[in-house]
Design a protein around this motif. Structure first.
Motif, short mmCIF file in Angstrom:
data_model
loop_
_atom_site.label_atom_id
_atom_site.label_comp_id
_atom_site.label_asym_id
_atom_site.label_seq_id
_atom_site.Cartn_x
_atom_site.Cartn_y
_atom_site.Cartn_z
N ARG A 1 24.24 34.17 35.38
CA ARG A 1 25.68 34.25 35.75
C ARG A 1 25.95 35.44 36.65
NH1 ARG A 1 29.32 32.05 31.96
NH2 ARG A 1 30.95 32.76 33.37
N THR A 2 25.26 36.57 36.39
CA THR A 2 25.44 37.76 37.22
C THR A 2 24.96 37.50 38.64
OG1 THR A 2 25.20 39.21 35.29
CG2 THR A 2 24.86 40.20 37.44
N ILE A 3 23.78 36.91 38.79
CA ILE A 3 23.25 36.63 40.13
C ILE A 3 24.12 35.61 40.86
CG2 ILE A 3 21.30 35.59 41.37
CD1 ILE A 3 20.82 38.50 40.56
N LYS A 4 24.69 34.67 40.13
CA LYS A 4 25.59 33.70 40.75
C LYS A 4 26.81 34.40 41.36
CE LYS A 4 28.18 29.50 39.84
NZ LYS A 4 28.59 28.50 38.86
N ILE A 5 27.40 35.31 40.62
CA ILE A 5 28.55 36.06 41.14
C ILE A 5 28.11 36.98 42.27
CG2 ILE A 5 30.31 37.80 40.59
CD1 ILE A 5 30.44 36.55 37.78
N ALA A 6 26.95 37.60 42.10
CA ALA A 6 26.43 38.49 43.15
C ALA A 6 26.19 37.72 44.45
CB ALA A 6 25.13 39.14 42.68
N SER A 7 25.80 36.47 44.33
CA SER A 7 25.59 35.64 45.52
C SER A 7 26.89 35.51 46.32
CB SER A 7 25.07 34.26 45.13
OG SER A 7 23.81 34.35 44.55
N PHE B 1 29.61 43.35 37.62
CA PHE B 1 29.57 41.96 37.16
C PHE B 1 28.78 41.86 35.87
CE2 PHE B 1 29.41 41.37 41.95
CZ PHE B 1 30.78 41.24 42.07
N TYR B 2 27.63 42.51 35.84
CA TYR B 2 26.75 42.45 34.67
C TYR B 2 27.46 42.99 33.43
CZ TYR B 2 22.61 43.01 31.75
OH TYR B 2 21.71 42.93 30.72
N TYR B 3 28.09 44.16 33.57
CA TYR B 3 28.76 44.75 32.40
C TYR B 3 29.96 43.95 31.95
CZ TYR B 3 25.71 48.70 32.02
OH TYR B 3 24.60 49.47 31.80
N ASP B 4 30.75 43.44 32.87
CA ASP B 4 31.90 42.62 32.48
C ASP B 4 31.46 41.34 31.77
OD1 ASP B 4 33.63 44.50 33.46
OD2 ASP B 4 34.39 43.29 35.11
N LEU B 5 30.45 40.68 32.31
CA LEU B 5 29.96 39.44 31.71
C LEU B 5 29.26 39.68 30.37
CD1 LEU B 5 28.55 37.66 34.88
CD2 LEU B 5 30.58 37.00 33.58
N SER B 6 28.62 40.84 30.22
CA SER B 6 27.87 41.12 28.99
C SER B 6 28.78 41.24 27.77
CB SER B 6 27.01 42.38 29.14
OG SER B 6 27.82 43.53 29.22
#
Length: 174
Positions: free
Chosen positions: A137-143, A120-125
């Motif tokens: 945004r990463t933590i939101k998706i991780a949730s 998620f982090y790499y795609d969003l970055s």
């Protein structure tokens, strides 16, 4: 009566992780929203991480990956007596014995699960430059992944009929 979901940050004291003390708090609050009632959600605070637990790893295109199956076995042994499940989370990429990366996996029988925020982090970055916004945004998706894996631990299978938290996916776009 077992009434607690435990969450374990597997990156404690590991160089390269973006997870903060605040990460586990956000994830605990998310679970309380999705699974309200008498269920307690608590972090497991310990110095155990992938390195201290001697989890097998390998280098792949996204960098280091850790064996998710091994982590499940180790989490099962850490399972507190008052807990009915334990979920580990990590910034680092994880894989299954089949050789493929996974966002997360869970074993209903042992009550253990793990998920990673790495992809998620790499795609969003690629399109979010602000580090704070990227983290949020990463933590939101991780949730969402956390809620999904807890669903599996409660015996819920993947959903193919609706757009819900139990839809399976193999990429950010899905």
């Amino acid at each position: 009566f077992k009434d607690t979901i435990y969450i374990k940050n597997l990156d404690i004291n590991m160089e390269g992780s973006i997870l903060t003390e605040n990460s586990i708090d956000i994830l605990c609050k998310t679970l309380r929203l999705y699974y309200p009632g008498n269920i307690k959600v608590k972090p497991i605070i310990s110095k155990f991480n992938f390195k201290t637990l001697n989890v097998n790893s390998r280098m792949k295109d996204m960098g280091i990956q850790y064996n998710a199956g091994e982590v499940l076995n180790l989490l099962e042994k850490m399972h507190p007596k008052d807990g009915f499940m334990i979920i580990g989370f990590t910034y680092f990429d994880i894989f299954e014995e089949s050789g493929n990366f996974v966002f997360g996996i869970a074993n209903k029988m042992s009550g253990a699960g793990i998920f990673s925020i790495n992809r998620f982090y790499y795609d969003l970055s690629e399109y979010i430059q602000n580090k704070e916004e990227l983290f949020i945004r990463t933590i939101k998706i991780a949730s969402s992944t956390l809620v999904h894996e807890v669903g599996h631990l409660l015996g819920i299978k993947h959903c193919v009929y609706f757009n819900c938290k139990m839809n399976g996916h193999n990429s950010i776009k899905e």
